[in-house]
Design an enzyme around this catalytic site. Structure first.
Site, PDB file in Angstrom:
ATOM      1  N   GLY A 114       0.809  -1.360  -0.137  1.00  0.00           N
ATOM      2  CA  GLY A 114      -0.002  -0.067   0.044  1.00  0.00           C
ATOM      3  C   GLY A 114       0.797   1.298   0.032  1.00  0.00           C
ATOM      4  O   GLY A 114       0.517   2.354   0.640  1.00  0.00           O
ATOM      5  N   HIS A 115       2.001   1.153  -0.627  1.00  0.00           N
ATOM      6  CA  HIS A 115       3.001   2.287  -0.563  1.00  0.00           C
ATOM      7  C   HIS A 115       2.465   3.289  -1.268  1.00  0.00           C
ATOM      8  O   HIS A 115       3.219   4.705  -1.246  1.00  0.00           O
ATOM      9  CB  HIS A 115       4.439   1.663  -0.944  1.00  0.00           C
ATOM     10  CG  HIS A 115       4.368   1.689  -2.424  1.00  0.00           C
ATOM     11  ND1 HIS A 115       3.600   0.662  -3.310  1.00  0.00           N
ATOM     12  CD2 HIS A 115       4.948   2.458  -3.496  1.00  0.00           C
ATOM     13  CE1 HIS A 115       4.012   0.928  -4.599  1.00  0.00           C
ATOM     14  NE2 HIS A 115       4.670   1.743  -4.808  1.00  0.00           N
TER      15      HIS A 115
ATOM     16  N   GLY B 156      -0.673   4.904  -0.941  1.00  0.00           N
ATOM     17  CA  GLY B 156      -1.824   5.284   0.062  1.00  0.00           C
ATOM     18  C   GLY B 156      -1.487   6.393   0.955  1.00  0.00           C
ATOM     19  O   GLY B 156      -0.261   6.715   1.244  1.00  0.00           O
TER      20      GLY B 156
ATOM     21  N   SER C 266      -7.651  -0.353  12.718  1.00  0.00           N
ATOM     22  CA  SER C 266      -8.345   1.062  12.753  1.00  0.00           C
ATOM     23  C   SER C 266      -9.180   0.880  14.091  1.00  0.00           C
ATOM     24  O   SER C 266      -9.625   0.133  14.551  1.00  0.00           O
ATOM     25  CB  SER C 266      -9.551   1.021  11.499  1.00  0.00           C
ATOM     26  OG  SER C 266     -10.384   1.891  11.823  1.00  0.00           O
ATOM     27  N   SER C 267      -9.204   2.199  14.392  1.00  0.00           N
ATOM     28  CA  SER C 267      -9.993   2.679  15.825  1.00  0.00           C
ATOM     29  C   SER C 267     -11.417   2.095  15.567  1.00  0.00           C
ATOM     30  O   SER C 267     -12.270   2.100  16.733  1.00  0.00           O
ATOM     31  CB  SER C 267      -9.904   3.906  16.125  1.00  0.00           C
ATOM     32  OG  SER C 267     -10.631   4.890  15.227  1.00  0.00           O
ATOM     33  N   CYS C 268     -11.960   1.713  14.428  1.00  0.00           N
ATOM     34  CA  CYS C 268     -13.443   1.282  14.333  1.00  0.00           C
ATOM     35  C   CYS C 268     -13.548  -0.011  14.846  1.00  0.00           C
ATOM     36  O   CYS C 268     -14.636  -0.627  14.781  1.00  0.00           O
ATOM     37  CB  CYS C 268     -14.084   1.751  12.999  1.00  0.00           C
ATOM     38  SG  CYS C 268     -13.222   0.515  11.714  1.00  0.00           S
TER      39      CYS C 268
ATOM     40  N   TYR D 298     -16.173  -3.604   7.611  1.00  0.00           N
ATOM     41  CA  TYR D 298     -14.677  -3.186   7.687  1.00  0.00           C
ATOM     42  C   TYR D 298     -14.181  -3.636   8.873  1.00  0.00           C
ATOM     43  O   TYR D 298     -12.920  -4.062   8.981  1.00  0.00           O
ATOM     44  CB  TYR D 298     -14.657  -1.751   7.480  1.00  0.00           C
ATOM     45  CG  TYR D 298     -13.241  -1.011   7.482  1.00  0.00           C
ATOM     46  CD1 TYR D 298     -12.355  -1.246   6.311  1.00  0.00           C
ATOM     47  CD2 TYR D 298     -12.902  -0.409   8.433  1.00  0.00           C
ATOM     48  CE1 TYR D 298     -11.174  -0.640   6.689  1.00  0.00           C
ATOM     49  CE2 TYR D 298     -11.490   0.248   8.717  1.00  0.00           C
ATOM     50  CZ  TYR D 298     -10.680  -0.062   7.628  1.00  0.00           C
ATOM     51  OH  TYR D 298      -9.364   0.547   7.594  1.00  0.00           O
TER      52      TYR D 298
ATOM     53  N   LYS E 220     -10.756  -6.097  10.092  1.00  0.00           N
ATOM     54  CA  LYS E 220      -9.675  -5.588  10.727  1.00  0.00           C
ATOM     55  C   LYS E 220      -9.482  -6.267  12.093  1.00  0.00           C
ATOM     56  O   LYS E 220      -8.368  -6.651  12.613  1.00  0.00           O
ATOM     57  CB  LYS E 220      -9.798  -4.216  11.024  1.00  0.00           C
ATOM     58  CG  LYS E 220      -9.682  -3.229   9.814  1.00  0.00           C
ATOM     59  CD  LYS E 220      -8.266  -3.120   9.384  1.00  0.00           C
ATOM     60  CE  LYS E 220      -7.925  -2.527   8.078  1.00  0.00           C
ATOM     61  NZ  LYS E 220      -6.708  -2.487   7.402  1.00  0.00           N
TER      62      LYS E 220
ATOM     63  N   THR F 240      -5.863   5.809  14.966  1.00  0.00           N
ATOM     64  CA  THR F 240      -7.243   6.776  15.095  1.00  0.00           C
ATOM     65  C   THR F 240      -7.687   7.025  13.560  1.00  0.00           C
ATOM     66  O   THR F 240      -6.913   6.899  12.555  1.00  0.00           O
ATOM     67  CB  THR F 240      -7.142   7.802  16.149  1.00  0.00           C
ATOM     68  OG1 THR F 240      -8.309   8.390  16.167  1.00  0.00           O
ATOM     69  CG2 THR F 240      -6.149   8.875  15.665  1.00  0.00           C
TER      70      THR F 240
ATOM     71  N   LEU G  31      -7.376   9.475  10.259  1.00  0.00           N
ATOM     72  CA  LEU G  31      -6.186   9.991   9.914  1.00  0.00           C
ATOM     73  C   LEU G  31      -6.330  10.960   8.715  1.00  0.00           C
ATOM     74  O   LEU G  31      -7.638  11.255   8.216  1.00  0.00           O
ATOM     75  CB  LEU G  31      -5.421   8.948   9.173  1.00  0.00           C
ATOM     76  CG  LEU G  31      -5.031   7.706  10.046  1.00  0.00           C
ATOM     77  CD1 LEU G  31      -4.433   6.593   9.036  1.00  0.00           C
ATOM     78  CD2 LEU G  31      -3.768   8.286  10.955  1.00  0.00           C
TER      79      LEU G  31
ATOM     80  N   HIS H 151     -12.920  10.524   4.061  1.00  0.00           N
ATOM     81  CA  HIS H 151     -13.102  10.939   5.356  1.00  0.00           C
ATOM     82  C   HIS H 151     -13.501  12.340   5.483  1.00  0.00           C
ATOM     83  O   HIS H 151     -13.481  12.980   4.733  1.00  0.00           O
ATOM     84  CB  HIS H 151     -12.000  10.406   6.244  1.00  0.00           C
ATOM     85  CG  HIS H 151     -11.804   8.927   6.415  1.00  0.00           C
ATOM     86  ND1 HIS H 151     -10.940   7.958   5.537  1.00  0.00           N
ATOM     87  CD2 HIS H 151     -12.595   8.092   6.986  1.00  0.00           C
ATOM     88  CE1 HIS H 151     -11.149   6.844   5.818  1.00  0.00           C
ATOM     89  NE2 HIS H 151     -11.896   6.695   6.851  1.00  0.00           N
TER      90      HIS H 151
ATOM     91  N   ARG I  27     -14.214  13.286  17.069  1.00  0.00           N
ATOM     92  CA  ARG I  27     -13.481  12.542  16.721  1.00  0.00           C
ATOM     93  C   ARG I  27     -11.999  12.887  17.034  1.00  0.00           C
ATOM     94  O   ARG I  27     -11.843  13.845  17.279  1.00  0.00           O
ATOM     95  CB  ARG I  27     -13.554  12.523  15.196  1.00  0.00           C
ATOM     96  CG  ARG I  27     -14.491  12.054  14.598  1.00  0.00           C
ATOM     97  CD  ARG I  27     -14.888  10.317  14.611  1.00  0.00           C
ATOM     98  NE  ARG I  27     -15.920   9.856  13.901  1.00  0.00           N
ATOM     99  CZ  ARG I  27     -17.152   9.770  14.433  1.00  0.00           C
ATOM    100  NH1 ARG I  27     -17.222  10.178  15.840  1.00  0.00           N
ATOM    101  NH2 ARG I  27     -18.129   9.062  13.758  1.00  0.00           N
TER     102      ARG I  27
ATOM    103  N   ASP J 142     -24.390  10.610  11.597  1.00  0.00           N
ATOM    104  CA  ASP J 142     -23.483  11.107  12.675  1.00  0.00           C
ATOM    105  C   ASP J 142     -22.621   9.838  12.727  1.00  0.00           C
ATOM    106  O   ASP J 142     -21.445  10.265  13.007  1.00  0.00           O
ATOM    107  CB  ASP J 142     -24.011  11.180  14.061  1.00  0.00           C
ATOM    108  CG  ASP J 142     -24.247  12.869  14.022  1.00  0.00           C
ATOM    109  OD1 ASP J 142     -23.992  13.786  13.308  1.00  0.00           O
ATOM    110  OD2 ASP J 142     -24.950  13.468  15.009  1.00  0.00           O
TER     111      ASP J 142
HETATM  112  P1  GDP Z   1     -15.848   7.834  10.809  1.00  0.00           P
HETATM  113  O1  GDP Z   1     -15.171   8.298  11.989  1.00  0.00           O
HETATM  114  O2  GDP Z   1     -15.928   6.429  10.527  1.00  0.00           O
HETATM  115  O3  GDP Z   1     -17.357   8.140  11.193  1.00  0.00           O
HETATM  116  O4  GDP Z   1     -15.687   8.601   9.395  1.00  0.00           O
HETATM  117  P2  GDP Z   1     -15.725   9.745   8.803  1.00  0.00           P
HETATM  118  O5  GDP Z   1     -14.630  10.402   8.648  1.00  0.00           O
HETATM  119  O6  GDP Z   1     -16.436   9.472   7.489  1.00  0.00           O
HETATM  120  O7  GDP Z   1     -16.982  10.723   9.628  1.00  0.00           O
HETATM  121  C1  GDP Z   1     -16.740  11.304  11.003  1.00  0.00           C
HETATM  122  C2  GDP Z   1     -17.784  12.243  11.173  1.00  0.00           C
HETATM  123  O8  GDP Z   1     -17.845  13.325  10.133  1.00  0.00           O
HETATM  124  C3  GDP Z   1     -19.390  11.774  10.898  1.00  0.00           C
HETATM  125  O9  GDP Z   1     -20.072  12.072  12.313  1.00  0.00           O
HETATM  126  C4  GDP Z   1     -19.790  12.477   9.806  1.00  0.00           C
HETATM  127  O10 GDP Z   1     -21.164  12.660   9.814  1.00  0.00           O
HETATM  128  C5  GDP Z   1     -19.199  13.725   9.892  1.00  0.00           C
HETATM  129  N1  GDP Z   1     -18.935  14.609   8.718  1.00  0.00           N
HETATM  130  C6  GDP Z   1     -19.330  15.762   8.415  1.00  0.00           C
HETATM  131  N2  GDP Z   1     -19.183  15.931   7.144  1.00  0.00           N
HETATM  132  C7  GDP Z   1     -18.630  14.875   6.147  1.00  0.00           C
HETATM  133  C8  GDP Z   1     -18.264  14.752   5.187  1.00  0.00           C
HETATM  134  O11 GDP Z   1     -18.381  15.561   4.217  1.00  0.00           O
HETATM  135  N3  GDP Z   1     -17.768  13.533   4.861  1.00  0.00           N
HETATM  136  C9  GDP Z   1     -17.679  12.583   5.675  1.00  0.00           C
HETATM  137  N4  GDP Z   1     -17.086  11.289   5.312  1.00  0.00           N
HETATM  138  N5  GDP Z   1     -17.868  12.851   7.074  1.00  0.00           N
HETATM  139  C10 GDP Z   1     -18.467  13.965   7.332  1.00  0.00           C
END
Ligand code: GDP
Length: 310
Positions: free
Chosen positions: A11-12, A14, A108-110, A137, A141, A165, A167, A180, A210, A270
């Protein structure tokens, strides 16, 4: 690791593998190898075994994965579970068969339960139900961690796992819907500024919390652990601090220089309410992150402008 040792980074190209490759080279490691997806399809067992037999890496870092934000995880659950299980099965087993001295698996932290107490300690794994938006996912993991531990137990390998966490940083994916949160916001605020829009839409309520880590700090932690950690238990990698999505949106707005307002689109999910890692184990081993949020977001925005700004 010896500076001349052959280190394979899967994955170099990414966000994570790219930062690890750059970090290794910066620290003087001379023999870092990688293959693009066109050259080596990591979901194909035979190709992976042939690659390990020919290349004979002494160390392996498994940073190849199918990743994405909340929307991508929700939309492509089959791809997220299939591709990630395949990649890790193929690489972990090939590393064992071909005598790799040490392997680092990135999770991943999920992997933690949706309602795990915060901050989340390593021992909370498998103590409750997962967040449904990214369960396939997370299951892949978790299987990766268990695979590394099982190989260590049965075959005496040294396969360590780390759980980063959320990234962000140079080399990120800025897809409008599948990325993300931080890259998504950078792109949206930039486009709104360029178009002269009055407001920017942020998904959800803005209230979830987050923790965000700069990818080059993660790379530094991985190289540190390759050199200083041999334990069977995985290690969390984060900053130990979290903020609300609304706070991140405010920071990105300032860095990009968007003068308008922010609106929350509550028709979008959310996800999990809070995701903060307990990093006392990592801190106890002697590693701490260096990049401040403001500097990291500014560096990420520079990278976005260089790649997509013109
Ligand atoms: P998660 O940590 O696995 O939920 O990954 P994400 O990075 O996709 O989302 C984090 C949080 O950011 C969630 O609460 C989303 O609703 C919020 N968020 C707000 N705007 C955005 C957006 O444009 N894209 C994404 N991916 N998340 C968003």
């Amino acid at each position: 690791m010896d500076k001349a040792a052959k280190i394979y980074v899967a994955g170099h190209t990414g966000l994570v593998g790219g930062a690890i490759t750059r970090g290794l080279k910066k620290q003087g490691y001379e023999n870092v190898v990688g293959k693009t997806i066109e050259e080596l399809d990591l979901t194909r067992q035979q190709q992976v075994e042939e690659y390990f037999a020919k290349e004979k890496p002494e160390y392996a870092i498994l940073a190849a994965a199918k990743v994405g934000g909340i929307h991508a995880n929700n939309t492509y659950p089959a791809q997220f579970i299939y591709i990630n299980l395949q990649i890790q099965c193929n690489i972990v087993n090939a590393a064992y068969l071909h005598g790799v001295k040490k392997l680092l698996f990135l999770g991943s932290s999920c992997i933690y339960p949706k309602h795990a107490p915060q901050p989340m300690k390593e021992e909370y794994l498998l103590t409750g139900k997962l967040e449904p938006t990214n369960e396939p996912y997370a299951i892949a993991k978790i299987a990766g961690i268990k695979m590394c531990q099982s190989y260590n137990r049965e075959y005496g390998t040294t396969f360590i796992s780390v759980m980063p966490t959320n990234l962000y940083g140079p080399g990120d994916n800025y897809h409008p819907t599948d990325s993300h949160v931080l890259p998504a916001l950078i792109r949206r605020f930039h486009e709104a500024k360029t178009a002269g829009s009055k407001s920017v839409s942020v998904w959800g309520t803005g209230k979830p919390r987050r923790e965000l880590l700069f990818n080059e700090d993660l790379a530094d932690a991985c190289i540190f652990l390759m050199n200083h950690y041999d334990g069977n238990e995985f290690v969390n990698i984060g900053t130990g601090e979290d903020h609300t999505i609304a706070e991140y949106a405010g920071l990105v707005k300032d860095v990009v220089g968007f003068p308008g307002t922010i609106e929350y689109d509550t028709s979008k999910p959310d996800g999990t309410p809070q995701k903060l890692l307990d990093c006392s184990k990592l801190h106890g081993l002697g590693w701490k992150h260096k990049t401040t949020l403001k500097d990291g977001i500014a560096r990420a925005y520079e990278d976005f402008l260089a790649r997509f700004g013109g």
